[in-house]
Design a protein around this motif. Structure first.
Motif, short mmCIF file in Angstrom:
data_model
loop_
_atom_site.label_atom_id
_atom_site.label_comp_id
_atom_site.label_asym_id
_atom_site.label_seq_id
_atom_site.Cartn_x
_atom_site.Cartn_y
_atom_site.Cartn_z
N VAL A 135 0.84 -1.20 0.00
CA VAL A 135 0.00 0.00 0.00
C VAL A 135 0.87 1.25 0.00
N PHE A 136 0.29 2.33 -0.50
CA PHE A 136 0.93 3.64 -0.42
C PHE A 136 0.39 4.35 0.81
N ILE A 137 1.28 5.02 1.54
CA ILE A 137 0.89 5.69 2.79
C ILE A 137 0.94 7.20 2.63
N TYR A 138 -0.15 7.86 3.02
CA TYR A 138 -0.18 9.32 3.05
C TYR A 138 -0.97 9.75 4.28
N THR A 139 -1.19 11.03 4.47
CA THR A 139 -1.96 11.52 5.62
C THR A 139 -3.23 12.19 5.14
N ASP A 140 -4.31 12.06 5.94
CA ASP A 140 -5.56 12.70 5.56
C ASP A 140 -5.57 14.15 6.04
N SER A 141 -6.72 14.81 5.91
CA SER A 141 -6.83 16.23 6.27
C SER A 141 -6.61 16.48 7.75
N GLU A 142 -6.70 15.43 8.56
CA GLU A 142 -6.47 15.56 10.00
C GLU A 142 -5.11 14.99 10.41
N ASP A 143 -4.24 14.81 9.42
CA ASP A 143 -2.88 14.31 9.64
C ASP A 143 -2.81 12.89 10.17
N ARG A 144 -3.85 12.11 9.94
CA ARG A 144 -3.82 10.70 10.31
C ARG A 144 -3.27 9.88 9.15
N LEU A 145 -2.51 8.85 9.46
CA LEU A 145 -1.98 7.99 8.41
C LEU A 145 -3.11 7.22 7.74
N VAL A 146 -3.05 7.14 6.42
CA VAL A 146 -4.04 6.42 5.63
C VAL A 146 -3.30 5.58 4.59
N ALA A 147 -3.81 4.37 4.36
CA ALA A 147 -3.23 3.49 3.34
C ALA A 147 -4.16 3.43 2.14
N THR A 148 -3.59 3.25 0.96
CA THR A 148 -4.38 3.08 -0.26
C THR A 148 -3.69 2.08 -1.18
N THR A 149 -4.50 1.34 -1.92
CA THR A 149 -3.94 0.43 -2.93
C THR A 149 -3.73 1.14 -4.25
N LEU A 150 -4.18 2.40 -4.35
CA LEU A 150 -3.94 3.19 -5.55
C LEU A 150 -2.47 3.57 -5.64
N GLU A 151 -1.98 3.72 -6.86
CA GLU A 151 -0.60 4.16 -7.04
C GLU A 151 -0.59 5.62 -7.45
N PRO A 152 0.12 6.47 -6.71
CA PRO A 152 0.21 7.88 -7.08
C PRO A 152 1.12 8.07 -8.28
N TYR A 153 1.14 9.28 -8.81
CA TYR A 153 2.00 9.57 -9.95
C TYR A 153 3.48 9.60 -9.57
N LEU A 154 3.76 9.79 -8.29
CA LEU A 154 5.14 9.84 -7.83
C LEU A 154 5.19 9.48 -6.36
N TYR A 155 6.40 9.10 -5.91
CA TYR A 155 6.63 8.81 -4.49
C TYR A 155 7.50 9.92 -3.90
N VAL A 156 7.70 9.85 -2.60
CA VAL A 156 8.49 10.88 -1.93
C VAL A 156 9.90 10.93 -2.54
N ASN A 157 10.40 12.15 -2.74
CA ASN A 157 11.71 12.44 -3.34
C ASN A 157 11.77 12.11 -4.84
N GLU A 158 10.61 11.96 -5.47
CA GLU A 158 10.56 11.79 -6.92
C GLU A 158 9.92 13.02 -7.56
N PHE A 159 10.12 13.14 -8.88
CA PHE A 159 9.60 14.26 -9.66
C PHE A 159 8.48 13.79 -10.57
N ALA A 160 7.55 14.70 -10.87
CA ALA A 160 6.50 14.42 -11.85
C ALA A 160 5.95 15.73 -12.38
N TYR A 161 5.27 15.62 -13.50
CA TYR A 161 4.62 16.76 -14.16
C TYR A 161 3.18 16.78 -13.67
N LEU A 162 2.85 17.68 -12.76
CA LEU A 162 1.59 17.63 -12.03
C LEU A 162 0.69 18.81 -12.37
N GLU A 163 -0.60 18.54 -12.41
CA GLU A 163 -1.58 19.57 -12.74
C GLU A 163 -2.03 20.33 -11.49
#
Length: 279
Positions: free
Chosen positions: A57-85
């Motif tokens: 899973v990919f780990i991020y934080t929600d609007s209340e700064d709680r850890l959340v897991a998702t099976t979705l893959e983001p466009y980039l991971y921490v310390n990576e670059f991407a062309y974002l809208e």
């Protein structure tokens, strides 16, 4: 499902391998080796997920700064670059789409240029030092000390800027590189991610990059392939315009002429006054 060992701890902004620990009304709780828990919301829970099994899973934080897991893959991971809208702007910064339900913030003090909704920017995703939240930044620096690369190595590049000399690229999410206009034989756009090759490691710790494999000439069958696609004949000869050759075959005039000679010697094509055709 992953069969590898679970993470010792949970890392925000990265793919984590965790164990499915317990079920709950809002979803399944996952656990790391050091007993840290994170919720996988019901939206991502599937019927084949069983207690005790492992999951990536990919780990991020929600609007209340709680850890959340998702099976979705983001466009980039921490310390990576991407062309974002850019999807929204505010006085304190802008929000960009990273492929998850939650957009991430580009704080005002991390912006170099003006951000408008609908625009795209090459950004780096990082962890905010003060809050441990995922944010994006336009104020990044690339590594100066090039390690583990040598000429002819295959790399991944992200096109981020255009200059009179060519296109500037980020190499392997670490280093600064350049592809020269005279060596580009295909369409190139900002935000493109491509496989490429190290042509030269310069004294200023920057890289000259080639989109073609170093040491290998463009394949002779490229001309033959295009000929077949175009019905077997085309109005091209040794005297054809370099730009027309580039646009049609995706190669330089020098490579085209060399290919033409080889194909003629192999009697695979016929050269006429007005063009070439398959024999």
């Amino acid at each position: 499902m992953s069969e590898q060992k679970i993470n010792e701890k949970i890392y925000v902004g990265e793919i984590n391998t965790l164990a499915i620990y317990r079920d709950s009304e809002p979803g399944m709780y996952l656990i790391s080796e050091d007993k840290e828990e994170v919720l996988l919301p019901n939206a991502y829970v599937t019927n084949d997920m069983e207690l005790g099994s492992f999951i990536d899973v990919f780990i991020y934080t929600d609007s209340e700064d709680r850890l959340v897991a998702t099976t979705l893959e983001p466009y980039l991971y921490v310390n990576e670059f991407a062309y974002l809208e850019v999807v929204d702007t505010a006085a304190f910064g802008a929000f960009v789409d990273i492929g998850l339900p939650k957009d991430i913030l580009v704080p005002k003090n991390k912006q170099r240029s003006i951000f408008h909704k609908g625009h795209k920017k090459v950004l780096k995703m990082i962890l905010d030092e003060k809050t441990d939240r995922l944010i994006a930044t336009e104020k990044y620096t690339l590594e100066k000390d090039i390690k583990g690369l040598k000429e002819k190595d295959e790399v991944e590049i992200l096109v981020y800027s255009k200059t009179p000399l060519g296109y500037k690229v980020i190499v392997d999410d670490l280093y600064d590189g350049m592809i020269y206009h005279t060596e580009i034989f295909e369409k190139v756009y900002f935000g493109d991610r491509k496989r490429a090759y190290v042509k030269k490691i310069r004294d200023d710790d920057k890289l000259d990059i080639s989109l073609q494999e170093i040491g290998n000439k463009v394949k002779d069958d490229k001309v033959l392939e295009v000929l077949k696609q175009k019905g077997g004949s085309l109005p091209f000869t040794y005297k054809s315009d370099a730009e027309d050759i580039k646009n049609t075959f995706g190669v330089s005039k020098k490579s085209f002429k060399a290919s033409l000679t080889k194909l003629l010697n192999e009697e695979k094509i016929v050269l006429e006054e007005t063009g070439i055709k398959i024999k």
